[in-house]
Design a protein around this motif. Structure first.
Motif, PDB file in Angstrom:
ATOM      1  N   VAL A  13       0.836  -1.195   0.000  1.00  0.00           N
ATOM      2  CA  VAL A  13       0.000   0.000   0.000  1.00  0.00           C
ATOM      3  C   VAL A  13       0.875   1.250   0.000  1.00  0.00           C
ATOM      4  N   ILE A  14       1.878   1.262   0.867  1.00  0.00           N
ATOM      5  CA  ILE A  14       2.830   2.381   0.924  1.00  0.00           C
ATOM      6  C   ILE A  14       4.235   1.816   0.798  1.00  0.00           C
ATOM      7  N   VAL A  72       8.355   8.448   2.565  1.00  0.00           N
ATOM      8  CA  VAL A  72       7.167   7.595   2.595  1.00  0.00           C
ATOM      9  C   VAL A  72       6.446   7.899   1.288  1.00  0.00           C
ATOM     10  N   THR A  73       6.096   6.843   0.562  1.00  0.00           N
ATOM     11  CA  THR A  73       5.485   7.018  -0.754  1.00  0.00           C
ATOM     12  C   THR A  73       4.165   6.278  -0.861  1.00  0.00           C
ATOM     13  N   ASP A  74       3.361   6.713  -1.798  1.00  0.00           N
ATOM     14  CA  ASP A  74       2.128   5.979  -2.083  1.00  0.00           C
ATOM     15  C   ASP A  74       2.463   4.810  -3.016  1.00  0.00           C
ATOM     16  N   ALA A  75       1.452   4.088  -3.450  1.00  0.00           N
ATOM     17  CA  ALA A  75       1.679   2.907  -4.289  1.00  0.00           C
ATOM     18  C   ALA A  75       2.325   3.247  -5.627  1.00  0.00           C
ATOM     19  N   ALA A  76       2.206   4.516  -6.068  1.00  0.00           N
ATOM     20  CA  ALA A  76       2.810   4.941  -7.331  1.00  0.00           C
ATOM     21  C   ALA A  76       4.194   5.562  -7.113  1.00  0.00           C
ATOM     22  N   PRO A 104      -2.504  15.969   2.694  1.00  0.00           N
ATOM     23  CA  PRO A 104      -3.456  15.167   1.907  1.00  0.00           C
ATOM     24  C   PRO A 104      -3.411  13.669   2.211  1.00  0.00           C
ATOM     25  N   ALA A 105      -2.328  13.178   2.801  1.00  0.00           N
ATOM     26  CA  ALA A 105      -2.202  11.745   3.077  1.00  0.00           C
ATOM     27  C   ALA A 105      -2.569  11.370   4.513  1.00  0.00           C
ATOM     28  N   ARG A 106      -2.891  12.352   5.339  1.00  0.00           N
ATOM     29  CA  ARG A 106      -3.197  12.073   6.748  1.00  0.00           C
ATOM     30  C   ARG A 106      -4.566  11.422   6.913  1.00  0.00           C
ATOM     31  N   GLY A 107      -4.699  10.679   8.013  1.00  0.00           N
ATOM     32  CA  GLY A 107      -5.983  10.099   8.364  1.00  0.00           C
ATOM     33  C   GLY A 107      -6.328   8.823   7.624  1.00  0.00           C
ATOM     34  N   ARG A 108      -5.348   8.227   6.938  1.00  0.00           N
ATOM     35  CA  ARG A 108      -5.606   7.004   6.168  1.00  0.00           C
ATOM     36  C   ARG A 108      -4.761   5.824   6.634  1.00  0.00           C
ATOM     37  N   GLY A 109      -4.062   5.982   7.760  1.00  0.00           N
ATOM     38  CA  GLY A 109      -3.231   4.892   8.266  1.00  0.00           C
ATOM     39  C   GLY A 109      -1.855   4.799   7.640  1.00  0.00           C
ATOM     40  N   VAL A 110      -1.512   5.764   6.791  1.00  0.00           N
ATOM     41  CA  VAL A 110      -0.219   5.763   6.091  1.00  0.00           C
ATOM     42  C   VAL A 110       0.942   5.764   7.080  1.00  0.00           C
ATOM     43  N   THR A 111       0.878   6.635   8.073  1.00  0.00           N
ATOM     44  CA  THR A 111       2.004   6.787   8.998  1.00  0.00           C
ATOM     45  C   THR A 111       2.166   5.551   9.866  1.00  0.00           C
ATOM     46  N   VAL A 112       1.075   4.957  10.297  1.00  0.00           N
ATOM     47  CA  VAL A 112       1.169   3.714  11.078  1.00  0.00           C
ATOM     48  C   VAL A 112       1.863   2.641  10.244  1.00  0.00           C
TER      49      VAL A 112
END
Length: 192
Positions: A13-14, A72-76, A104-112
């Motif tokens: 995912v990340i 930290v990156t997204d799937a792309a 824009p990436a907060r609140g989606r579990g990215v940092t965890v």
């Protein structure tokens, strides 16, 4: 000390990877959000020169084994934040994790997800036995990240001299002792 070589990690995912020059515009844009300098040592206003200095410091710290900063990156593979491993002491088996995420990436579990990826890599590859996260006691979102990533509050609140004057007090110590990663609880039993 041995140099630290930034890994390329993903959970599907990340991703985590070395910071690169191409990340500078995204770092600058993210660091102009007042929440990032509020809780970190990021200067405000933030410039491309600040971002390039950050990349140089991260490379220098990694070269001497003191720590490293990763994108930290997204799937792309687009930059959405940073995570760092700091205060690495391989003899004692300790280190500290710090992070920030673009708005824009907060609140989606990215940092965890990023914390778990880096935590597990640091234990497996560096042999670290204890990792800490030190969010400010008023930074509730960062405290939630630490807890959701399996770090427990020790009950300690410390002073961080590395922070800017006037913002050195009130950092909670969250700790994760190494060992097997926390087990995923089984799904609830279906009621009949």
């Amino acid at each position: 000390m041995d140099a630290l070589h930034p890994p390329r990690l993903t959970d599907g995912v990340i991703g985590l990877r070395a910071l690169e020059e191409r990340d500078v515009p995204a770092i600058v844009a993210a660091c102009r959000d007042p929440e990032i300098p509020r809780w970190t040592r990021v200067p405000s206003p933030y410039t491309p020169e600040d971002a390039r200095s950050y990349l140089a410091i991260a490379a220098a710290d990694a070269a001497v084994g003191l720590g490293m900063a990763l994108a930290v990156t997204d799937a792309a593979d687009a930059f959405i934040g940073t995570i760092g491993l700091m205060e690495v002491d391989r003899e004692r088996g300790t280190g500290e994790i710090g992070y920030w995420t673009a708005a824009p990436a907060r609140g989606r579990g990215v940092t965890v997800r990023a914390v778990v990826l880096l935590r597990d890599w640091a234990v497996r590859e560096l042999g670290l036995a204890t990792l800490e996260i030190l969010p400010h006691e008023d930074n509730v979102p960062s405290r939630v990240v630490a807890e959701r990533a399996g770090f427990g509050w020790t009950g300690k609140v410390v002073t961080l001299p590395r922070m800017p004057p006037g913002r050195q007090q009130g950092y909670r110590v969250y700790r994760w002792p190494a060992g097997p990663p926390p087990a995923t609880p089984p799904p609830p039993a279906a009621s009949t």
